[in-house]
Design an enzyme around this catalytic site. Structure first.
Site, PDB file in Angstrom:
ATOM      1  N   LYS A   9     107.150  17.552  20.154  1.00 36.24           N
ATOM      2  CA  LYS A   9     106.826  18.650  19.254  1.00 36.24           C
ATOM      3  C   LYS A   9     107.700  18.588  17.985  1.00 36.24           C
ATOM      4  O   LYS A   9     108.700  17.848  17.950  1.00 36.24           O
ATOM      5  CB  LYS A   9     107.002  19.978  19.996  1.00 36.24           C
ATOM      6  N   TYR A  49      95.140  23.558  22.175  1.00 38.06           N
ATOM      7  CA  TYR A  49      95.656  24.752  22.862  1.00 38.06           C
ATOM      8  C   TYR A  49      94.557  25.752  23.216  1.00 38.06           C
ATOM      9  O   TYR A  49      94.853  26.911  23.512  1.00 38.06           O
ATOM     10  CB  TYR A  49      96.738  25.418  22.005  1.00 38.06           C
ATOM     11  N   PHE A  57     100.889  34.549  22.960  1.00 37.05           N
ATOM     12  CA  PHE A  57     101.720  33.589  22.222  1.00 37.05           C
ATOM     13  C   PHE A  57     100.905  32.488  21.547  1.00 37.05           C
ATOM     14  O   PHE A  57     101.467  31.569  20.957  1.00 37.05           O
ATOM     15  CB  PHE A  57     102.782  32.969  23.144  1.00 37.05           C
ATOM     16  N   ARG A  85     105.630  15.481  33.988  1.00 37.31           N
ATOM     17  CA  ARG A  85     105.924  16.920  34.135  1.00 37.31           C
ATOM     18  C   ARG A  85     107.304  17.121  34.760  1.00 37.31           C
ATOM     19  O   ARG A  85     108.061  17.990  34.345  1.00 37.31           O
ATOM     20  CB  ARG A  85     104.852  17.603  34.999  1.00 37.31           C
ATOM     21  N   THR A  91     108.858  24.927  31.812  1.00 37.24           N
ATOM     22  CA  THR A  91     108.380  25.315  30.482  1.00 37.24           C
ATOM     23  C   THR A  91     109.475  26.004  29.656  1.00 37.24           C
ATOM     24  O   THR A  91     109.667  25.682  28.483  1.00 37.24           O
ATOM     25  CB  THR A  91     107.169  26.267  30.620  1.00 37.24           C
ATOM     26  N   ARG A 102     113.861  19.001  28.953  1.00 35.22           N
ATOM     27  CA  ARG A 102     114.066  20.366  28.448  1.00 35.22           C
ATOM     28  C   ARG A 102     115.415  20.926  28.897  1.00 35.22           C
ATOM     29  O   ARG A 102     116.094  21.620  28.148  1.00 35.22           O
ATOM     30  CB  ARG A 102     112.926  21.262  28.908  1.00 35.22           C
ATOM     31  N   ASN A 112     110.386  23.997  22.968  1.00 37.75           N
ATOM     32  CA  ASN A 112     110.752  23.288  24.206  1.00 37.75           C
ATOM     33  C   ASN A 112     110.455  21.790  24.145  1.00 37.75           C
ATOM     34  O   ASN A 112     110.284  21.136  25.169  1.00 37.75           O
ATOM     35  CB  ASN A 112     110.108  23.967  25.424  1.00 37.75           C
ATOM     36  N   HIS A 115     105.332  18.306  25.127  1.00 38.97           N
ATOM     37  CA  HIS A 115     104.126  18.693  25.875  1.00 38.97           C
ATOM     38  C   HIS A 115     103.733  17.537  26.781  1.00 38.97           C
ATOM     39  O   HIS A 115     103.808  16.379  26.387  1.00 38.97           O
ATOM     40  CB  HIS A 115     102.972  18.969  24.899  1.00 38.97           C
ATOM     41  N   GLU A 126      92.735  15.478  26.705  1.00 41.44           N
ATOM     42  CA  GLU A 126      93.774  15.504  25.679  1.00 41.44           C
ATOM     43  C   GLU A 126      93.975  14.116  25.057  1.00 41.44           C
ATOM     44  O   GLU A 126      94.236  13.999  23.856  1.00 41.44           O
ATOM     45  CB  GLU A 126      95.091  16.014  26.282  1.00 41.44           C
TER      46      GLU A 126
END
Ligand code: DAT
Ligand code: MG
Length: 149
Positions: A9, A49, A57, A85, A91, A102, A112, A115, A126
């Site tokens: 990100k 998203y 959010f 993951r 998250t 993270r 964070n 993704h 995706e």
């Protein structure tokens, strides 16, 4: 072998953590089969998203992912979705376990860093979104040292 989408990100790029984060995923044995540096526009952010559209959010999420350039990665490996993951961590970075991306590098819920697709089905969609031209198939000499045949 499974494939998954990872996004570094805008906070990861701004903080100079691209090499650190990709290095962790590479060191895990995951194979890079796609890599792009790009500025996400709002239509792409909204498609990515879409699942969160009804959440309070959502607007902030779209604002954040379009706030600066990102790195999109397609990674391949056994159980790639779950492996990524687990390596990402929870998250909310403040609650993510030490040793995770993270948990080691972040402390915020929204900012964070990374993704990762949350299921094999999500990953397919995706990956199409961020790599419409497809991915790169190749073998590595060390593949047999990472996973048993
Ligand atoms: P993840 O990124 O771990 O898959 P998610 O898909 O549930 O998490 O949410 C997508 C992103 O939205 C997440 O990385 C950070 C943000 N987010 C999630 N829950 C939030 C909340 N309660 N408040 C603010 N931002 C949130
Ligand atoms: Mg998610």
């Amino acid at each position: 072998m499974d494939r998954t989408l990872v996004l570094l990100k805008p906070d990861a790029i701004q903080r100079g953590l691209v090499g650190n984060i990709i290095g962790r995923l590479e060191a895990r044995g995951l194979k890079i089969v796609g890599l792009r540096f790009l500025q996400v526009d709002r239509p792409l952010a909204e498609r990515h998203y879409a699942v969160h559209q009804a959440r309070p959010f959502y607007a902030g999420l779209v604002d954040f992912i379009t706030s600066g350039p990102i790195v999109a990665l397609a990674l391949e490996g056994r159980n790639a979705v779950d492996a990524v993951r687990a390596t990402m961590g929870a998250t909310d970075a403040a609650k993510a376990a030490p040793g995770t991306i993270r948990g080691d590098l972040g402390i915020d819920l929204g900012h964070n860093l990374i993704h990762g697709s949350d299921s094999a089905e999500t990953a397919v969609n995706e990956l199409k979104l961020f790599f419409p031209e497809g991915l790169v198939d190749y073998a590595r000499a060390l593949d047999g040292w990472i996973t048993e045949a």
